[in-house]
Design a protein around this motif. Structure first.
Motif, PDB file in Angstrom:
ATOM      1  N   ALA A 215       0.894  -0.797  -0.084  1.00  0.00           N
ATOM      2  CA  ALA A 215      -0.199  -0.226   0.238  1.00  0.00           C
ATOM      3  C   ALA A 215       0.499   1.236   0.291  1.00  0.00           C
ATOM      4  CB  ALA A 215      -0.454  -0.348   1.354  1.00  0.00           C
ATOM      5  N   ARG A 216       1.764   1.216  -1.040  1.00  0.00           N
ATOM      6  CA  ARG A 216       3.032   2.953  -0.540  1.00  0.00           C
ATOM      7  C   ARG A 216       2.857   3.866  -1.664  1.00  0.00           C
ATOM      8  NH1 ARG A 216       7.372   3.339  -3.474  1.00  0.00           N
ATOM      9  NH2 ARG A 216       8.364   3.208  -1.233  1.00  0.00           N
ATOM     10  N   ASN A 217       1.449   3.432  -2.663  1.00  0.00           N
ATOM     11  CA  ASN A 217       1.662   4.217  -3.570  1.00  0.00           C
ATOM     12  C   ASN A 217      -0.069   4.852  -3.309  1.00  0.00           C
ATOM     13  OD1 ASN A 217       0.989   5.913  -6.071  1.00  0.00           O
ATOM     14  ND2 ASN A 217       1.107   4.312  -7.179  1.00  0.00           N
ATOM     15  N   ASP A 218       0.308   5.963  -2.629  1.00  0.00           N
ATOM     16  CA  ASP A 218      -1.577   6.332  -1.394  1.00  0.00           C
ATOM     17  C   ASP A 218      -2.662   5.565  -1.918  1.00  0.00           C
ATOM     18  OD1 ASP A 218      -0.988   8.444  -1.813  1.00  0.00           O
ATOM     19  OD2 ASP A 218      -1.915   8.851  -4.213  1.00  0.00           O
ATOM     20  N   GLY A 219      -2.115   4.172  -1.046  1.00  0.00           N
ATOM     21  CA  GLY A 219      -3.425   2.848  -0.730  1.00  0.00           C
ATOM     22  C   GLY A 219      -2.645   2.035  -1.302  1.00  0.00           C
ATOM     23  N   LYS A 220      -2.146   2.045  -2.348  1.00  0.00           N
ATOM     24  CA  LYS A 220      -2.078   0.550  -3.330  1.00  0.00           C
ATOM     25  C   LYS A 220      -0.637  -0.272  -3.461  1.00  0.00           C
ATOM     26  CE  LYS A 220      -2.169   0.323  -8.372  1.00  0.00           C
ATOM     27  NZ  LYS A 220      -2.532   0.704  -9.844  1.00  0.00           N
ATOM     28  N   THR A 221      -0.843  -0.924  -3.421  1.00  0.00           N
ATOM     29  CA  THR A 221       0.128  -1.977  -3.072  1.00  0.00           C
ATOM     30  C   THR A 221       1.269  -1.815  -4.919  1.00  0.00           C
ATOM     31  OG1 THR A 221       0.074  -3.529  -1.475  1.00  0.00           O
ATOM     32  CG2 THR A 221       1.534  -4.100  -3.150  1.00  0.00           C
ATOM     33  N   ASP A 222       2.188  -1.028  -5.128  1.00  0.00           N
ATOM     34  CA  ASP A 222       3.188  -0.883  -6.315  1.00  0.00           C
ATOM     35  C   ASP A 222       4.151  -1.324  -5.863  1.00  0.00           C
ATOM     36  OD1 ASP A 222       3.246  -0.015  -8.878  1.00  0.00           O
ATOM     37  OD2 ASP A 222       1.538   1.879  -8.455  1.00  0.00           O
ATOM     38  N   TYR A 223       4.795  -1.071  -7.650  1.00  0.00           N
ATOM     39  CA  TYR A 223       6.150  -1.945  -7.562  1.00  0.00           C
ATOM     40  C   TYR A 223       7.537  -0.704  -6.519  1.00  0.00           C
ATOM     41  CZ  TYR A 223      10.512  -2.077 -11.166  1.00  0.00           C
ATOM     42  OH  TYR A 223      11.456  -2.807 -11.573  1.00  0.00           O
ATOM     43  N   VAL A 224       8.112  -1.356  -6.265  1.00  0.00           N
ATOM     44  CA  VAL A 224       9.133  -1.230  -4.817  1.00  0.00           C
ATOM     45  C   VAL A 224       9.909  -1.519  -5.635  1.00  0.00           C
ATOM     46  CG1 VAL A 224      10.518  -1.897  -3.597  1.00  0.00           C
ATOM     47  CG2 VAL A 224       8.309  -1.606  -2.900  1.00  0.00           C
ATOM     48  N   HIS A 225      11.340  -1.117  -5.733  1.00  0.00           N
ATOM     49  CA  HIS A 225      12.266  -0.655  -7.195  1.00  0.00           C
ATOM     50  C   HIS A 225      13.657  -0.746  -6.041  1.00  0.00           C
ATOM     51  CE1 HIS A 225      15.804   0.797  -9.525  1.00  0.00           C
ATOM     52  NE2 HIS A 225      15.350  -0.192 -10.211  1.00  0.00           N
ATOM     53  N   ASP A 226      14.281   0.209  -5.124  1.00  0.00           N
ATOM     54  CA  ASP A 226      15.121  -0.204  -4.377  1.00  0.00           C
ATOM     55  C   ASP A 226      15.468   0.033  -3.019  1.00  0.00           C
ATOM     56  OD1 ASP A 226      18.506  -0.872  -4.704  1.00  0.00           O
ATOM     57  OD2 ASP A 226      18.542   0.557  -5.420  1.00  0.00           O
ATOM     58  N   VAL A 227      16.244   0.349  -2.460  1.00  0.00           N
ATOM     59  CA  VAL A 227      16.161   0.578  -1.013  1.00  0.00           C
ATOM     60  C   VAL A 227      17.926   0.522  -0.614  1.00  0.00           C
ATOM     61  CG1 VAL A 227      15.869  -0.752   1.351  1.00  0.00           C
ATOM     62  CG2 VAL A 227      14.613  -1.415  -0.826  1.00  0.00           C
TER      63      VAL A 227
END
Length: 445
Positions: A215-227
């Motif tokens: 839920a990272r994109n305004d509540g939507k689970t989305d693409y995590v690219h890097d840490v």
């Protein structure tokens, strides 16, 4: 790195079909070796001396550095797998001493090393070896470099994500994310989140079944690219929807749960962060970030604070038709994000970090407007100088002493540049260039 699969025609077609920059979608499955690379005007160089080049590292994506007493070793990852070079005698002329051949590996971006245990971690994207984002296999290779002349694969483990993998909690665990979602993953996901792998026993990694950083994109689970982990141990997660930081160890106040609790790699505690203002990053896809916690300049000033503000540096990766709208370096204030605001953001009530400054390569001295790939990409910071890769626009050195007004002080743009990632190391900058191999630079300004 999403762009590694993009040809210019594909970018245009995807933009028309989706309304989003193709690089931010991660759907393209063409191998990097088949990409169209565009060379425009002759190269340009200012205030930089090229002191060396390693052409046998063509296909390079990332690198890390390891010390063995007085011995200095560089581990380079890319489409070839892993190559190990000795820098001890002549850092401008790296000597190849070992390798793990994995031709067709994709993509090993932001490869990290465990400097204590002498390990290297390679992410296998599902597009490796001819796979696709929908059906290909993803995972993690752990390579032992205790003897740099004889690198050896300790283990390979399948993981539901595989675009990048990053150390957290002193390299006891890996956080692995991206790319676009697989066919068997939830339809409402915009991309893959993070899976956590316990690597305390690197021969027997154990990946948790359930992902985190949802839920990272305004509540939507989305693409995590890097840490990226800062000097205080906060893990900053970049992707579509912005940059959010987490504690992965110790006891901290959880602003979302409203209580103090123990942070772990499997159950991290939110710290700060959120979406980046669309005026600074219209695509909302943040590729990588840097939080200068604890970094001090020569005069002793804490560079983490600028006029009382805590800053996060991040790159937007996006590709439009021409350079003008391509992804930029963004600098934002973390002010007002310490109470879980970035975790409560919704489309109806969005939370955004306030943009302090941006920098784009378009129109800058030394740039070539005829080349195709001008997006911001990986960068590295030493003191007040930030060095950054911009693909065919080469490597740029910026003075960021005033974050509201970054100024270019030097550049290195070969005519055949395909610069992906620069690294400061012992006075040199080593650039992973997918076409040229490794360029070794000295800033002369």
């Amino acid at each position: 790195m999403l762009r590694s699969s993009l040809a210019i025609a594909t970018v245009t077609a995807t933009l028309i079909a989706t309304g989003l920059p193709a690089a931010a979608c991660g759907e393209e499955d063409k191998p990097a070796s088949e990409k169209v690379r565009v060379s425009g005007a002759p190269g340009a160089v200012k205030n930089v001396k090229a002191v060396g080049n390693v052409p046998d590292a063509q296909g390079a994506i990332a690198m890390g550095f390891l010390q063995y007493g007085h011995r200095d070793v560089m581990a380079v990852s890319g489409e070839f797998g892993l190559k190990v070079y000795d820098l001890t005698k002549n850092p401008a002329a790296p000597k190849l001493i070992g390798e793990v051949s994995l031709p067709g590996l994709w993509e090993t971006e932001d490869t990290e090393v465990d400097v204590k245990r002498k390990l290297v971690f390679l992410a296998r994207d599902p597009r490796a070896y001819g796979g696709t984002t929908q059906t290909g296999e993803s995972g993690i290779y752990i390579i032992d470099l205790k003897n740099p002349e004889k690198p050896a694969i300790l283990s390979y483990t399948k993981v539901p994500a595989g675009h990048t993998t990053s150390c957290v909690d002193d390299c006891r665990y890996l956080w692995t994310g991206g790319p676009a979602k697989a066919a068997n993953q939830p339809a409402d996901w915009g991309g893959r989140p993070i899976w956590v792998t316990d690597i305390r026993d690197p021969r027997n990694p154990k990946t948790a079944p359930d992902p985190i950083e949802l839920a990272r994109n305004d509540g939507k689970t989305d693409y995590v690219h890097d840490v990226q982990v800062d000097d205080e141990g906060v893990a900053w997660v970049s992707g579509r929807g912005g940059v959010r930081g987490y504690w992965t160890s110790g006891y901290h106040r959880d602003p979302v749960q409203g209580k103090v609790r123990r942070a772990t790699a499997f159950s991290p505690v939110p710290y700060a962060g959120g979406g980046i203002e669309e005026t600074a990053a219209p695509s909302k896809f943040m590729h990588n970030s840097f939080h200068p916690s604890g970094h001090r300049s020569a005069d002793g000033a804490d560079s983490n604070r600028w006029r009382g503000r805590d800053l996060i540096y991040a790159t937007e990766e996006s590709f439009l038709d021409g350079c003008v709208g391509d992804g930029v370096l963004t600098i934002s204030s973390l002010q007002n994000s310490y109470n879980g605001e970035g975790w409560r953001s919704t489309p109806e009530k969005p939370f955004r970090l306030k943009s302090v400054g941006t920098w784009s390569v378009a129109g800058q001295e030394g740039s070539d407007p005829t080349t195709g790939d001008c997006s911001a990409h990986y960068f590295d910071v030493r003191g007040k100088v930030l060095v950054q890769s911009f693909y065919t626009q080469g490597t740029r050195f910026l003075d960021v002493s005033d974050p509201t007004d970054p100024k270019q002080i030097a550049y290195f743009r070969p005519a055949d540049a395909s610069a992906w990632a620069p690294y400061w190391h012992k006075g040199y900058v080593y650039v992973a260039d997918n076409t040229r191999g490794i360029d070794i630079l000295k800033l002369t300004a």
